[in-house]
Design a protein around this motif. Structure first.
Motif, PDB file in Angstrom:
ATOM      1  N   ARG A   1       6.280  -0.464  -5.075  1.00  0.00           N
ATOM      2  CA  ARG A   1       5.937  -1.393  -3.997  1.00  0.00           C
ATOM      3  C   ARG A   1       5.662  -0.635  -2.702  1.00  0.00           C
ATOM      4  N   ARG A   2       6.432   0.401  -2.454  1.00  0.00           N
ATOM      5  CA  ARG A   2       6.228   1.198  -1.237  1.00  0.00           C
ATOM      6  C   ARG A   2       4.839   1.842  -1.234  1.00  0.00           C
ATOM      7  N   ILE A   3       4.433   2.364  -2.385  1.00  0.00           N
ATOM      8  CA  ILE A   3       3.130   3.020  -2.488  1.00  0.00           C
ATOM      9  C   ILE A   3       1.992   2.017  -2.378  1.00  0.00           C
ATOM     10  N   VAL A   4       2.142   0.868  -3.043  1.00  0.00           N
ATOM     11  CA  VAL A   4       1.106  -0.169  -2.972  1.00  0.00           C
ATOM     12  C   VAL A   4       0.948  -0.654  -1.531  1.00  0.00           C
ATOM     13  N   ASP A   5       2.068  -0.882  -0.848  1.00  0.00           N
ATOM     14  CA  ASP A   5       2.006  -1.304   0.557  1.00  0.00           C
ATOM     15  C   ASP A   5       1.343  -0.231   1.414  1.00  0.00           C
TER      16      ASP A   5
ATOM     17  N   ALA B   1      -0.876   2.050   0.409  1.00  0.00           N
ATOM     18  CA  ALA B   1      -2.311   2.066   0.106  1.00  0.00           C
ATOM     19  C   ALA B   1      -3.032   0.933   0.828  1.00  0.00           C
ATOM     20  N   GLU B   2      -2.399  -0.230   0.903  1.00  0.00           N
ATOM     21  CA  GLU B   2      -3.011  -1.362   1.603  1.00  0.00           C
ATOM     22  C   GLU B   2      -3.123  -1.075   3.095  1.00  0.00           C
ATOM     23  N   ARG B   3      -2.073  -0.469   3.678  1.00  0.00           N
ATOM     24  CA  ARG B   3      -2.104  -0.129   5.109  1.00  0.00           C
ATOM     25  C   ARG B   3      -3.168   0.909   5.419  1.00  0.00           C
TER      26      ARG B   3
ATOM     27  N   ALA C   1      -2.928   7.685   0.313  1.00  0.00           N
ATOM     28  CA  ALA C   1      -1.592   7.207  -0.051  1.00  0.00           C
ATOM     29  C   ALA C   1      -0.843   8.269  -0.852  1.00  0.00           C
ATOM     30  N   LEU C   2      -1.556   8.963  -1.746  1.00  0.00           N
ATOM     31  CA  LEU C   2      -0.943  10.055  -2.515  1.00  0.00           C
ATOM     32  C   LEU C   2      -0.504  11.174  -1.578  1.00  0.00           C
ATOM     33  N   PHE C   3      -1.351  11.517  -0.611  1.00  0.00           N
ATOM     34  CA  PHE C   3      -1.034  12.596   0.327  1.00  0.00           C
ATOM     35  C   PHE C   3       0.241  12.276   1.100  1.00  0.00           C
TER      36      PHE C   3
ATOM     37  N   HIS D   1      -2.314  -0.932 -10.409  1.00  0.00           N
ATOM     38  CA  HIS D   1      -3.480  -1.256  -9.572  1.00  0.00           C
ATOM     39  C   HIS D   1      -4.764  -1.330 -10.393  1.00  0.00           C
ATOM     40  N   ARG D   2      -4.937  -0.390 -11.327  1.00  0.00           N
ATOM     41  CA  ARG D   2      -6.152  -0.339 -12.129  1.00  0.00           C
ATOM     42  C   ARG D   2      -6.002  -1.020 -13.495  1.00  0.00           C
ATOM     43  N   CYS D   3      -4.832  -1.623 -13.722  1.00  0.00           N
ATOM     44  CA  CYS D   3      -4.553  -2.291 -15.007  1.00  0.00           C
ATOM     45  C   CYS D   3      -4.669  -1.315 -16.178  1.00  0.00           C
TER      46      CYS D   3
END
Length: 442
Positions: free
Chosen positions: A158-162, A164-166, A174-176, A361-363
């Motif tokens: 959830r932290r990573i998805v949030d 990436a959205e920001r 987001a990976l960096f 994210h990419r299913c």
């Protein structure tokens, strides 16, 4: 105490056939319902038989019947579907907003449940139920550990998805930032994440073939090229060596070119830290890794085995940092490659969550499956939480297990949230005290 009453209702800790309404009708609980953590009744979608009539609806629980009116449920339509009011003390009748009388049942918390809960809550130990937990059936321990490991991975996802959205859906960025946070190795994680957000990757990409420029950009944005943050004991030597000044000059050029503002260099922590974890070394390693172009979303998703993924993090530092940990302090030269334990920590805290998050994210469920497999293959972490559980006799065989125990400690034990913990609830169910909460024998 109301939370304990919730627990007793949810886990049906009462004698079969012992429940009756305040009016004397027998109550049979077909399903206690689902615990509701949002606004509204405490349990939803319950099924209870009251007398000879089957009811489907919601359950509300209070210590006293009068709490119903005190909480204004009698004027709230959200409580009109309550079919049973469970209380510890019956002191009045209750009605819905439409005037329907709500049946009530008196339910008490058994003394042994209250006793055990008080023991757990008042205990000064880190994991107060450790003796009971390690003696539970292997299947109970295994199921709860699996759930805890998944919970922790989902929290990181959830932290990573949030993130990436920001960042406007930029998964490379987001990976960096996620990788940068992990390079903080706990003590400097927050500072490294702040630093990662300060790095303009579009600008950095224009100089990615020049390690010196990237190093000056990384150290400059970290605020570590500010002479004011140089340790006074090393300041003269750092300025005399010349490398610090060269980086300063290069960073001034890049900062002017891209209108950059560094973070506060005082944010970095050094106290009680091993030199190999100093931010200068970690930033030098990150610069080397960034220039190598080894780590990206595509390289992480493309690495099918744990060994392939580990090889992505083979990195070093520039010659200056081979003989330094900070500016001005010369040490015996070494390659300062990332150690195996450090690489595994990066995999656990950055790569596996990123792989799992990107898979969702990419299913691509194969990414999620691979992430879980990696956790099972990586050795368990070695920290005070894991060492404590090992002392108590808990089997810890992989990073999945160690992540589970970290989740247990941080989200349950530290919060004294024993009523949501499988180990805690199993202890509360026992009808007699057969363990004394005390430190393990040495």
């Amino acid at each position: 105490m109301e939370r304990l009453l919730h627990y007793v209702w949810q886990h049906r800790i009462y004698a079969y056939g012992s429940l009756h309404t305040t009016g004397g009708k027998p109550v049979e609980v077909i399903s206690p319902g689902l615990h509701n953590n949002d606004a509204g009744p405490d349990f939803i979608d319950a099924k209870v038989k009251i007398g000879d009539k089957l009811w489907a609806g919601n359950i509300e629980i209070h210590m006293s019947s009068s709490d119903w009116k005190r909480h204004r449920h009698d004027s709230d339509m959200a409580y009109d579907n309550v079919v049973l009011h469970v209380v510890d003390r019956d002191d009045c009748e209750v009605f819905t907003s439409k005037g329907r009388k709500v049946e009530q049942v008196v339910l008490h918390v058994p003394s042994y449940v209250e006793e055990h809960y008080n023991e757990l809550y008042r205990a000064s130990l880190d994991m107060p139920c450790y003796r009971h937990a390690v003696e539970l059936p292997a299947v109970t321990i295994g199921n709860w550990m699996d759930r805890l490991a998944t919970e922790r991975l989902e929290d990181k996802t959830r932290r990573i998805v949030d993130l990436a959205e920001r960042l406007g859906g930029d998964w490379e960025n987001a990976l960096f930032v996620t990788l940068a946070r992990s390079f903080g190795f706990g003590i400097n994680s927050e500072a490294f994440e702040e630093w990662g957000m300060h790095i303009p990757l579009m600008a950095a990409g224009k100089h990615r073939d020049d390690i010196f420029q990237i190093e000056s950009l990384f150290l400059g944005q970290a605020g570590l090229l500010d002479e004011a943050v140089l340790p006074s004991v090393y300041r003269d030597e750092a300025l005399h060596e010349g490398y610090f000044k060269k980086l300063q000059t290069e960073y001034a050029f890049l900062a002017n070119k891209f209108s950059l503002q560094p973070m506060n260099g005082a944010r970095w922590r050094f106290l009680r830290m091993r030199p190999q974890n100093f931010p200068h070394i970690r930033l030098a390693q990150l610069a080397h890794l960034y220039v190598s172009r080894q780590v990206s979303v595509s390289s992480i998703t493309g690495a099918e085995t744990l060994d392939e993924t580990r090889r992505l993090f083979v990195t070093g530092v520039t010659p200056y940092w081979e003989s330094h940990y900070v500016f001005g302090s010369t040490t015996t030269a070494s390659s300062k490659n990332l150690r195996e334990a450090s690489v595994d920590s990066l995999l656990i805290n950055a790569v596996v969550p990123m792989l799992y998050a990107y898979g969702i994210h990419r299913c691509h469920m194969e990414y999620c499956d691979r992430a879980l497999q990696f956790l099972e293959q990586i050795k368990p972490e070695n920290n005070h939480i894991i060492r404590l559980w090992l002392t108590y006799g808990m089997p810890v065989k992989s990073a999945a297990d160690s992540q589970a125990l970290i989740q247990l400690r941080k989200q349950y034990c530290d919060r004294k949230d024993c009523l949501r913990c499988r180990f805690g609830t199993e202890y509360l169910k026992t009808t007699h005290v057969y363990h004394v909460l005390q430190e393990p024998k040495k």
